[in-house]
Design a protein around this motif. Sequence first.
Motif, PDB file in Angstrom:
ATOM      1  N   TRP A   1      -9.515  -3.615   2.298  1.00  0.00           N
ATOM      2  CA  TRP A   1      -8.097  -3.934   2.498  1.00  0.00           C
ATOM      3  C   TRP A   1      -7.760  -4.131   3.973  1.00  0.00           C
ATOM      4  CZ3 TRP A   1      -3.382  -5.096   0.613  1.00  0.00           C
ATOM      5  CH2 TRP A   1      -2.272  -4.746   1.364  1.00  0.00           C
TER       6      TRP A   1
ATOM      7  N   CYS B   1      -5.154  -9.633  -8.235  1.00  0.00           N
ATOM      8  CA  CYS B   1      -4.080  -9.926  -7.274  1.00  0.00           C
ATOM      9  C   CYS B   1      -4.522  -9.728  -5.826  1.00  0.00           C
ATOM     10  CB  CYS B   1      -2.856  -9.057  -7.566  1.00  0.00           C
ATOM     11  SG  CYS B   1      -3.124  -7.302  -7.307  1.00  0.00           S
ATOM     12  N   GLN B   2      -5.812  -9.474  -5.600  1.00  0.00           N
ATOM     13  CA  GLN B   2      -6.273  -9.218  -4.238  1.00  0.00           C
ATOM     14  C   GLN B   2      -6.120 -10.428  -3.317  1.00  0.00           C
ATOM     15  OE1 GLN B   2     -10.182  -7.855  -5.598  1.00  0.00           O
ATOM     16  NE2 GLN B   2      -9.904  -6.047  -4.340  1.00  0.00           N
TER      17      GLN B   2
ATOM     18  N   GLU C   1      -3.736 -12.652  -3.270  1.00  0.00           N
ATOM     19  CA  GLU C   1      -2.367 -13.129  -3.076  1.00  0.00           C
ATOM     20  C   GLU C   1      -1.956 -13.033  -1.612  1.00  0.00           C
ATOM     21  OE1 GLU C   1       0.252 -11.006  -5.616  1.00  0.00           O
ATOM     22  OE2 GLU C   1      -0.663 -11.738  -7.478  1.00  0.00           O
TER      23      GLU C   1
ATOM     24  N   PHE D   1       0.498 -12.366   1.355  1.00  0.00           N
ATOM     25  CA  PHE D   1       1.594 -11.408   1.494  1.00  0.00           C
ATOM     26  C   PHE D   1       2.947 -12.108   1.597  1.00  0.00           C
ATOM     27  CE2 PHE D   1      -1.145  -7.894   3.663  1.00  0.00           C
ATOM     28  CZ  PHE D   1      -1.881  -7.795   2.492  1.00  0.00           C
TER      29      PHE D   1
ATOM     30  N   TYR E   1       6.448  -2.990  -0.395  1.00  0.00           N
ATOM     31  CA  TYR E   1       5.680  -4.100  -0.968  1.00  0.00           C
ATOM     32  C   TYR E   1       4.209  -4.004  -0.549  1.00  0.00           C
ATOM     33  CZ  TYR E   1       3.795  -8.852  -1.217  1.00  0.00           C
ATOM     34  OH  TYR E   1       2.997  -9.940  -1.443  1.00  0.00           O
TER      35      TYR E   1
ATOM     36  N   SER F   1       2.429  -1.259  -2.379  1.00  0.00           N
ATOM     37  CA  SER F   1       2.079  -1.621  -3.758  1.00  0.00           C
ATOM     38  C   SER F   1       0.870  -2.557  -3.790  1.00  0.00           C
ATOM     39  CB  SER F   1       3.272  -2.272  -4.461  1.00  0.00           C
ATOM     40  OG  SER F   1       3.587  -3.522  -3.872  1.00  0.00           O
ATOM     41  N   GLN F   2       0.781  -3.462  -2.799  1.00  0.00           N
ATOM     42  CA  GLN F   2      -0.361  -4.367  -2.723  1.00  0.00           C
ATOM     43  C   GLN F   2      -1.657  -3.603  -2.432  1.00  0.00           C
ATOM     44  OE1 GLN F   2       0.887  -7.107  -4.265  1.00  0.00           O
ATOM     45  NE2 GLN F   2      -0.292  -8.361  -2.831  1.00  0.00           N
ATOM     46  N   LYS F   3      -1.565  -2.627  -1.534  1.00  0.00           N
ATOM     47  CA  LYS F   3      -2.755  -1.828  -1.206  1.00  0.00           C
ATOM     48  C   LYS F   3      -3.189  -1.010  -2.420  1.00  0.00           C
ATOM     49  CE  LYS F   3      -4.794   1.395   2.100  1.00  0.00           C
ATOM     50  NZ  LYS F   3      -5.572   2.060   1.054  1.00  0.00           N
TER      51      LYS F   3
ATOM     52  N   TRP G   1      -5.006  -3.263  -4.671  1.00  0.00           N
ATOM     53  CA  TRP G   1      -6.337  -3.544  -4.109  1.00  0.00           C
ATOM     54  C   TRP G   1      -7.294  -2.381  -4.392  1.00  0.00           C
ATOM     55  CZ3 TRP G   1      -8.291  -7.562  -0.775  1.00  0.00           C
ATOM     56  CH2 TRP G   1      -9.546  -7.285  -0.247  1.00  0.00           C
TER      57      TRP G   1
END
Length: 408
Positions: A86, A243-244, A246, A248, A258, A261-263, A266
Amino acid sequence: MACKDTPSKIQDTIAISTCINQGPPARYRLVTKKQSLDEVDQLRKWTFGERDPTKVNKTLLIVGETGTGKSTLINAMVNHVLGVEWEDKVWFQIVEEEKGSRSESQTTAVTIYEVFGCEGLRVPFSLTIIDTPGYGDTRGIQEDQLISGKLLEMFRSTNGIHQIDVVGFVVKATENRLSDRQKYIFDSVLSLFGKDMEKNIVALITDSLGRSPKNAIEAITRANLPCAKNDRNQPVHFVFNNCQCEVFDEENEDYEEYVFSQKTAWDKEAKSMDKFFDYKMEPKSVKITEGVLRERKQLEACVSNIHKRVHLINLKQVEVKQTQEAQEKHKKERYTNSVSDNVRSYRERIPTPKLFATTCEVCEENCHYPCTREKDASVCKMMKKNHCTVCKNKCHSSKHVSEAKMYS
Protein backbone atom coordinates in the motif's frame (compact mmCIF):
# COMPACT_ATOMS: atom_id res chain seq x y z
CA MET A 1 4.03 9.30 -8.66
CA ALA A 2 5.40 6.50 -6.51
CA CYS A 3 6.20 7.18 -2.88
CA LYS A 4 9.78 8.33 -2.31
CA ASP A 5 10.24 5.52 0.22
CA THR A 6 9.33 2.86 -2.32
CA PRO A 7 11.67 -0.16 -1.96
CA SER A 8 14.50 -0.44 -4.46
CA LYS A 9 13.03 -3.61 -6.02
CA ILE A 10 9.81 -1.75 -6.86
CA GLN A 11 11.84 1.24 -8.09
CA ASP A 12 13.73 -1.12 -10.39
CA THR A 13 10.44 -2.44 -11.78
CA ILE A 14 9.15 1.13 -12.28
CA ALA A 15 12.33 2.01 -14.17
CA ILE A 16 11.65 -0.65 -16.82
CA SER A 17 7.89 -0.06 -17.04
CA THR A 18 5.71 2.47 -18.88
CA CYS A 19 3.70 5.02 -16.87
CA ILE A 20 0.06 5.17 -18.01
CA ASN A 21 -1.44 7.20 -15.15
CA GLN A 22 0.14 9.47 -12.53
CA GLY A 23 -2.36 8.33 -9.91
CA PRO A 24 -2.23 7.99 -7.01
CA PRO A 25 -1.61 5.15 -7.17
CA ALA A 26 0.71 5.65 -10.15
CA ARG A 27 -0.14 3.02 -12.76
CA TYR A 28 2.53 1.35 -14.89
CA ARG A 29 2.36 -1.13 -17.74
CA LEU A 30 4.93 -3.89 -17.37
CA VAL A 31 7.12 -4.10 -20.45
CA THR A 32 7.03 -7.75 -21.44
CA LYS A 33 8.72 -9.89 -24.03
CA LYS A 34 5.88 -10.85 -26.36
CA GLN A 35 5.88 -14.03 -28.38
CA SER A 36 3.24 -15.30 -30.76
CA LEU A 37 3.36 -19.09 -30.54
CA ASP A 38 1.31 -19.63 -33.69
CA GLU A 39 0.80 -17.95 -37.05
CA VAL A 40 -2.55 -16.28 -36.24
CA ASP A 41 -1.69 -14.79 -32.82
CA GLN A 42 -4.22 -16.93 -30.96
CA LEU A 43 -1.60 -18.48 -28.69
CA ARG A 44 0.65 -15.88 -27.06
CA LYS A 45 3.25 -15.67 -24.31
CA TRP A 46 4.09 -12.44 -22.49
CA THR A 47 7.11 -12.68 -20.21
CA PHE A 48 8.34 -10.25 -17.57
CA GLY A 49 11.81 -10.93 -16.15
CA GLU A 50 14.19 -13.84 -16.72
CA ARG A 51 13.38 -17.34 -15.58
CA ASP A 52 15.70 -19.09 -13.15
CA PRO A 53 15.33 -22.86 -13.81
CA THR A 54 16.46 -23.60 -10.25
CA LYS A 55 13.45 -21.75 -8.81
CA VAL A 56 9.95 -23.15 -8.30
CA ASN A 57 7.26 -21.93 -10.69
CA LYS A 58 3.50 -22.16 -10.17
CA THR A 59 1.05 -22.26 -13.07
CA LEU A 60 -2.56 -21.06 -12.84
CA LEU A 61 -5.27 -21.55 -15.48
CA ILE A 62 -7.84 -18.76 -15.07
CA VAL A 63 -11.30 -18.85 -16.70
CA GLY A 64 -14.42 -16.75 -16.36
CA GLU A 65 -17.08 -14.76 -18.14
CA THR A 66 -16.42 -11.23 -19.39
CA GLY A 67 -17.32 -8.71 -16.68
CA THR A 68 -16.34 -10.84 -13.69
CA GLY A 69 -13.13 -8.84 -13.10
CA LYS A 70 -10.80 -11.53 -14.38
CA SER A 71 -8.26 -9.13 -15.90
CA THR A 72 -8.14 -7.02 -12.73
CA LEU A 73 -7.66 -10.17 -10.66
CA ILE A 74 -4.75 -11.32 -12.84
CA ASN A 75 -3.12 -7.90 -12.45
CA ALA A 76 -3.68 -8.08 -8.67
CA MET A 77 -1.95 -11.48 -8.53
CA VAL A 78 1.02 -10.08 -10.44
CA ASN A 79 1.28 -7.06 -8.11
CA HIS A 80 1.18 -9.39 -5.11
CA VAL A 81 4.05 -11.58 -6.27
CA LEU A 82 6.02 -8.47 -7.23
CA GLY A 83 5.80 -7.42 -3.59
CA VAL A 84 3.79 -4.22 -4.08
CA GLU A 85 2.57 -2.71 -0.77
CA TRP A 86 0.00 0.00 0.00
CA GLU A 87 2.74 2.43 0.97
CA ASP A 88 4.38 2.13 -2.46
CA LYS A 89 1.45 3.96 -4.10
CA VAL A 90 2.01 2.12 -7.38
CA TRP A 91 0.09 -0.41 -9.46
CA PHE A 92 1.41 -2.56 -12.31
CA GLN A 93 -0.58 -3.95 -15.24
CA ILE A 94 0.39 -6.96 -17.29
CA VAL A 95 -3.01 -7.47 -18.93
CA GLU A 96 -3.51 -4.80 -21.56
CA GLU A 97 -6.79 -3.32 -22.75
CA GLU A 98 -7.76 -4.64 -26.17
CA LYS A 99 -7.72 -1.95 -28.82
CA GLY A 100 -7.74 -1.56 -32.57
CA SER A 101 -8.18 -4.06 -35.36
CA ARG A 102 -6.54 -6.89 -33.41
CA SER A 103 -9.18 -6.91 -30.68
CA GLU A 104 -11.10 -9.77 -32.30
CA SER A 105 -8.09 -12.11 -32.41
CA GLN A 106 -7.12 -11.08 -28.89
CA THR A 107 -10.62 -11.88 -27.63
CA THR A 108 -10.21 -15.49 -28.73
CA ALA A 109 -6.52 -15.78 -27.84
CA VAL A 110 -5.00 -17.95 -25.15
CA THR A 111 -2.45 -15.74 -23.39
CA ILE A 112 0.31 -16.99 -21.11
CA TYR A 113 1.61 -14.39 -18.64
CA GLU A 114 4.97 -15.17 -17.01
CA VAL A 115 6.46 -13.17 -14.12
CA PHE A 116 10.00 -14.10 -13.08
CA GLY A 117 12.47 -12.67 -10.60
CA CYS A 118 9.86 -12.12 -7.89
CA GLU A 119 10.74 -15.15 -5.76
CA GLY A 120 11.03 -14.27 -2.08
CA LEU A 121 9.27 -10.89 -2.20
CA ARG A 122 5.84 -12.17 -1.14
CA VAL A 123 5.92 -15.75 -2.41
CA PRO A 124 8.74 -18.29 -2.79
CA PHE A 125 8.05 -18.97 -6.46
CA SER A 126 7.66 -17.34 -9.88
CA LEU A 127 4.25 -17.23 -11.53
CA THR A 128 2.69 -18.34 -14.81
CA ILE A 129 -0.95 -17.44 -15.54
CA ILE A 130 -2.88 -18.87 -18.49
CA ASP A 131 -5.82 -16.70 -19.51
CA THR A 132 -8.57 -18.22 -21.72
CA PRO A 133 -10.79 -15.24 -22.58
CA GLY A 134 -12.39 -16.79 -25.65
CA TYR A 135 -14.57 -19.41 -23.94
CA GLY A 136 -18.26 -18.77 -24.48
CA ASP A 137 -17.54 -16.42 -27.38
CA THR A 138 -20.75 -15.06 -28.92
CA ARG A 139 -19.57 -16.15 -32.37
CA GLY A 140 -20.35 -19.77 -31.53
CA ILE A 141 -18.90 -23.14 -30.64
CA GLN A 142 -16.33 -23.07 -33.46
CA GLU A 143 -14.45 -20.33 -31.58
CA ASP A 144 -14.32 -22.55 -28.48
CA GLN A 145 -13.03 -25.48 -30.54
CA LEU A 146 -10.20 -23.22 -31.72
CA ILE A 147 -9.39 -22.41 -28.08
CA SER A 148 -9.23 -26.15 -27.27
CA GLY A 149 -6.90 -26.62 -30.21
CA LYS A 150 -4.64 -23.83 -28.96
CA LEU A 151 -4.55 -25.40 -25.49
CA LEU A 152 -3.52 -28.69 -27.12
CA GLU A 153 -0.71 -26.88 -28.94
CA MET A 154 0.37 -25.30 -25.68
CA PHE A 155 0.41 -28.61 -23.81
CA ARG A 156 2.26 -30.49 -26.57
CA SER A 157 4.89 -27.85 -27.29
CA THR A 158 8.40 -28.44 -25.94
CA ASN A 159 8.40 -24.86 -24.63
CA GLY A 160 4.76 -25.01 -23.58
CA ILE A 161 2.93 -25.82 -20.34
CA HIS A 162 3.36 -29.35 -18.97
CA GLN A 163 1.72 -29.11 -15.55
CA ILE A 164 -0.92 -26.98 -13.83
CA ASP A 165 -1.13 -26.15 -10.13
CA VAL A 166 -4.55 -24.48 -10.02
CA VAL A 167 -7.60 -24.06 -12.25
CA GLY A 168 -9.44 -20.96 -11.01
CA PHE A 169 -13.05 -20.14 -11.94
CA VAL A 170 -13.76 -16.42 -11.56
CA VAL A 171 -17.27 -15.57 -10.30
CA LYS A 172 -18.68 -12.32 -8.90
CA ALA A 173 -19.74 -12.35 -5.24
CA THR A 174 -23.20 -11.06 -6.15
CA GLU A 175 -24.04 -14.01 -8.40
CA ASN A 176 -27.00 -15.96 -7.01
CA ARG A 177 -27.08 -18.38 -9.95
CA LEU A 178 -24.69 -19.32 -12.70
CA SER A 179 -25.90 -18.34 -16.16
CA ASP A 180 -26.01 -20.87 -18.97
CA ARG A 181 -23.05 -19.04 -20.48
CA GLN A 182 -21.01 -19.41 -17.27
CA LYS A 183 -21.85 -23.10 -16.94
CA TYR A 184 -20.89 -23.59 -20.57
CA ILE A 185 -17.54 -21.88 -19.97
CA PHE A 186 -16.82 -24.01 -16.91
CA ASP A 187 -17.96 -27.26 -18.56
CA SER A 188 -15.78 -26.50 -21.60
CA VAL A 189 -12.72 -26.26 -19.38
CA LEU A 190 -13.59 -29.20 -17.12
CA SER A 191 -14.04 -31.44 -20.15
CA LEU A 192 -10.37 -30.92 -21.01
CA PHE A 193 -9.09 -32.59 -17.87
CA GLY A 194 -9.16 -35.98 -16.24
CA LYS A 195 -10.83 -36.55 -12.86
CA ASP A 196 -7.46 -36.23 -11.14
CA MET A 197 -7.65 -32.45 -11.70
CA GLU A 198 -10.80 -31.99 -9.56
CA LYS A 199 -8.91 -31.27 -6.32
CA ASN A 200 -6.97 -28.50 -8.08
CA ILE A 201 -10.10 -26.61 -9.17
CA VAL A 202 -11.11 -23.66 -6.95
CA ALA A 203 -13.47 -20.68 -7.08
CA LEU A 204 -12.06 -17.15 -7.21
CA ILE A 205 -14.82 -14.80 -6.05
CA THR A 206 -14.46 -11.12 -7.01
CA ASP A 207 -16.13 -7.81 -6.11
CA SER A 208 -16.57 -8.84 -2.48
CA LEU A 209 -17.64 -6.09 -0.06
CA GLY A 210 -16.20 -7.90 2.94
CA ARG A 211 -19.22 -10.09 3.63
CA SER A 212 -19.34 -13.84 3.15
CA PRO A 213 -20.01 -14.60 -0.56
CA LYS A 214 -22.96 -16.81 0.34
CA ASN A 215 -24.81 -16.25 -2.95
CA ALA A 216 -21.86 -17.18 -5.14
CA ILE A 217 -21.02 -20.29 -3.09
CA GLU A 218 -24.63 -21.50 -3.26
CA ALA A 219 -24.72 -20.83 -7.01
CA ILE A 220 -21.58 -22.91 -7.55
CA THR A 221 -22.95 -25.69 -5.34
CA ARG A 222 -26.30 -25.79 -7.18
CA ALA A 223 -24.48 -25.94 -10.51
CA ASN A 224 -22.74 -29.10 -9.23
CA LEU A 225 -19.38 -28.10 -10.65
CA PRO A 226 -16.56 -30.56 -9.90
CA CYS A 227 -14.06 -28.76 -7.67
CA ALA A 228 -12.08 -29.05 -4.43
CA LYS A 229 -14.22 -29.11 -1.26
CA ASN A 230 -13.41 -27.79 2.22
CA ASP A 231 -14.16 -29.51 5.56
CA ARG A 232 -17.76 -28.17 5.37
CA ASN A 233 -18.19 -29.78 1.94
CA GLN A 234 -18.31 -26.33 0.34
CA PRO A 235 -16.40 -25.43 -2.82
CA VAL A 236 -12.90 -24.24 -1.90
CA HIS A 237 -13.00 -20.50 -2.61
CA PHE A 238 -10.98 -17.33 -2.19
CA VAL A 239 -12.52 -13.86 -1.94
CA PHE A 240 -11.14 -10.68 -3.57
CA ASN A 241 -12.43 -7.09 -3.69
CA ASN A 242 -10.74 -6.00 -6.95
CA CYS A 243 -10.40 -2.37 -5.81
CA GLN A 244 -6.63 -2.07 -5.33
CA CYS A 245 -6.10 -0.45 -8.71
CA GLU A 246 -8.68 2.32 -8.23
CA VAL A 247 -7.36 5.85 -8.57
CA PHE A 248 -7.79 7.84 -5.36
CA ASP A 249 -10.63 10.33 -5.21
CA GLU A 250 -8.58 13.27 -3.96
CA GLU A 251 -11.64 15.54 -3.99
CA ASN A 252 -13.52 13.38 -1.52
CA GLU A 253 -14.98 15.57 1.26
CA ASP A 254 -13.73 13.24 3.98
CA TYR A 255 -10.44 12.31 2.39
CA GLU A 256 -8.79 10.83 5.49
CA GLU A 257 -11.68 8.46 6.12
CA TYR A 258 -11.76 7.60 2.41
CA VAL A 259 -8.03 6.76 2.38
CA PHE A 260 -8.46 4.67 5.52
CA SER A 261 -11.23 2.64 3.85
CA GLN A 262 -9.06 2.16 0.75
CA LYS A 263 -6.14 0.92 2.86
CA THR A 264 -8.46 -1.45 4.71
CA ALA A 265 -9.66 -2.87 1.40
CA TRP A 266 -6.04 -3.22 0.20
CA ASP A 267 -5.05 -5.09 3.38
CA LYS A 268 -8.00 -7.47 3.02
CA GLU A 269 -7.03 -8.17 -0.59
CA ALA A 270 -3.42 -8.83 0.45
CA LYS A 271 -4.60 -11.33 3.10
CA SER A 272 -6.78 -13.06 0.52
CA MET A 273 -3.81 -13.30 -1.85
CA ASP A 274 -1.64 -14.73 0.93
CA LYS A 275 -4.31 -17.32 1.69
CA PHE A 276 -4.67 -18.24 -1.98
CA PHE A 277 -0.95 -18.61 -2.68
CA ASP A 278 -0.44 -20.55 0.58
CA TYR A 279 -3.09 -23.09 -0.43
CA LYS A 280 -1.31 -26.42 -0.86
CA MET A 281 -2.09 -28.70 -3.78
CA GLU A 282 -0.13 -31.14 -5.87
CA PRO A 283 0.65 -29.99 -9.43
CA LYS A 284 -1.05 -32.10 -12.09
CA SER A 285 0.51 -33.16 -15.38
CA VAL A 286 -1.40 -32.15 -18.51
CA LYS A 287 -0.50 -35.39 -20.28
CA ILE A 288 -4.01 -36.77 -19.73
CA THR A 289 -5.44 -33.46 -20.93
CA GLU A 290 -3.41 -33.68 -24.13
CA GLY A 291 -4.90 -37.12 -24.81
CA VAL A 292 -8.44 -35.87 -24.10
CA LEU A 293 -8.00 -32.97 -26.52
CA ARG A 294 -6.54 -35.21 -29.23
CA GLU A 295 -9.42 -37.70 -28.95
CA ARG A 296 -11.92 -34.82 -28.97
CA LYS A 297 -10.51 -33.49 -32.26
CA GLN A 298 -10.82 -36.97 -33.81
CA LEU A 299 -14.39 -37.32 -32.55
CA GLU A 300 -15.33 -33.88 -33.84
CA ALA A 301 -13.97 -34.80 -37.27
CA CYS A 302 -15.90 -38.11 -37.19
CA VAL A 303 -19.15 -36.39 -36.17
CA SER A 304 -18.70 -33.78 -38.91
CA ASN A 305 -18.28 -36.50 -41.52
CA ILE A 306 -21.30 -38.42 -40.19
CA HIS A 307 -23.44 -35.30 -40.62
CA LYS A 308 -22.22 -34.95 -44.19
CA ARG A 309 -22.87 -38.64 -44.91
CA VAL A 310 -26.43 -38.30 -43.61
CA HIS A 311 -26.91 -35.28 -45.87
CA LEU A 312 -25.64 -37.24 -48.89
CA ILE A 313 -27.89 -40.20 -48.02
CA ASN A 314 -30.87 -37.85 -47.87
CA LEU A 315 -29.96 -36.47 -51.29
CA LYS A 316 -29.65 -39.98 -52.69
CA GLN A 317 -33.03 -40.97 -51.22
CA VAL A 318 -34.59 -38.01 -52.98
CA GLU A 319 -32.93 -39.05 -56.24
CA VAL A 320 -34.07 -42.67 -55.78
CA LYS A 321 -37.63 -41.49 -55.25
CA GLN A 322 -37.44 -39.33 -58.36
CA THR A 323 -36.04 -42.26 -60.35
CA GLN A 324 -38.80 -44.57 -59.14
CA GLU A 325 -41.41 -42.01 -60.13
CA ALA A 326 -39.78 -41.73 -63.55
CA GLN A 327 -39.85 -45.53 -63.90
CA GLU A 328 -43.55 -45.62 -63.08
CA LYS A 329 -44.25 -42.91 -65.62
CA HIS A 330 -42.20 -44.54 -68.36
CA LYS A 331 -42.88 -48.26 -67.71
CA LYS A 332 -42.23 -49.21 -71.29
CA GLU A 333 -38.84 -47.50 -71.40
CA ARG A 334 -35.87 -49.74 -70.77
CA TYR A 335 -33.18 -48.52 -68.48
CA THR A 336 -29.66 -49.75 -68.92
CA ASN A 337 -28.24 -48.20 -65.80
CA SER A 338 -28.94 -49.40 -62.30
CA VAL A 339 -30.57 -47.12 -59.76
CA SER A 340 -27.26 -46.79 -57.96
CA ASP A 341 -25.70 -45.39 -61.13
CA ASN A 342 -28.60 -42.98 -61.53
CA VAL A 343 -28.30 -41.63 -58.05
CA ARG A 344 -24.56 -41.52 -57.88
CA SER A 345 -23.43 -38.07 -56.79
CA TYR A 346 -20.06 -36.56 -57.44
CA ARG A 347 -18.63 -34.07 -54.96
CA GLU A 348 -16.42 -31.22 -55.93
CA ARG A 349 -13.69 -29.73 -53.82
CA ILE A 350 -13.62 -25.99 -53.29
CA PRO A 351 -10.70 -23.75 -52.25
CA THR A 352 -10.35 -22.95 -48.54
CA PRO A 353 -9.18 -19.51 -47.32
CA LYS A 354 -5.54 -19.85 -46.17
CA LEU A 355 -6.09 -23.01 -44.07
CA PHE A 356 -5.47 -26.57 -45.31
CA ALA A 357 -7.69 -29.66 -45.21
CA THR A 358 -6.93 -33.38 -45.31
CA THR A 359 -9.45 -35.11 -47.60
CA CYS A 360 -10.07 -38.68 -48.77
CA GLU A 361 -10.24 -39.08 -52.56
CA VAL A 362 -11.93 -42.49 -52.26
CA CYS A 363 -14.67 -41.62 -49.78
CA GLU A 364 -14.85 -38.01 -51.00
CA GLU A 365 -14.88 -36.74 -47.42
CA ASN A 366 -13.19 -34.07 -45.33
CA CYS A 367 -11.15 -35.88 -42.70
CA HIS A 368 -9.45 -32.96 -40.91
CA TYR A 369 -9.99 -29.22 -41.15
CA PRO A 370 -8.13 -27.07 -40.40
CA CYS A 371 -4.98 -29.20 -40.81
CA THR A 372 -1.43 -27.88 -40.39
CA ARG A 373 0.20 -30.67 -42.44
CA GLU A 374 0.40 -29.02 -45.84
CA LYS A 375 0.94 -31.50 -48.73
CA ASP A 376 1.69 -34.38 -46.36
CA ALA A 377 -1.50 -36.20 -45.40
CA SER A 378 0.43 -39.16 -43.96
CA VAL A 379 1.36 -37.19 -40.82
CA CYS A 380 -2.12 -35.73 -40.25
CA LYS A 381 -3.38 -36.11 -36.65
CA MET A 382 -6.31 -38.18 -37.94
CA MET A 383 -3.98 -40.94 -39.23
CA LYS A 384 -3.30 -44.00 -37.08
CA LYS A 385 -1.05 -46.78 -38.35
CA ASN A 386 -1.13 -45.19 -41.83
CA HIS A 387 -4.94 -45.36 -42.00
CA CYS A 388 -7.50 -42.61 -41.47
CA THR A 389 -9.59 -42.80 -38.29
CA VAL A 390 -12.32 -40.59 -39.77
CA CYS A 391 -13.35 -41.40 -43.35
CA LYS A 392 -16.01 -44.03 -44.08
CA ASN A 393 -13.69 -46.76 -45.37
CA LYS A 394 -10.76 -45.90 -43.06
CA CYS A 395 -8.63 -45.58 -46.18
CA HIS A 396 -4.84 -45.65 -46.35
CA SER A 397 -3.05 -42.32 -45.97
CA SER A 398 -1.93 -42.57 -49.61
CA LYS A 399 -5.56 -42.11 -50.65
CA HIS A 400 -5.62 -38.75 -48.91
CA VAL A 401 -4.38 -35.30 -49.89
CA SER A 402 -3.63 -32.27 -47.78
CA GLU A 403 -4.05 -28.94 -49.51
CA ALA A 404 -6.08 -25.73 -49.49
CA LYS A 405 -9.21 -27.47 -50.81
CA MET A 406 -12.10 -29.33 -49.17
CA TYR A 407 -15.35 -31.00 -50.22
CA SER A 408 -18.34 -28.68 -50.15
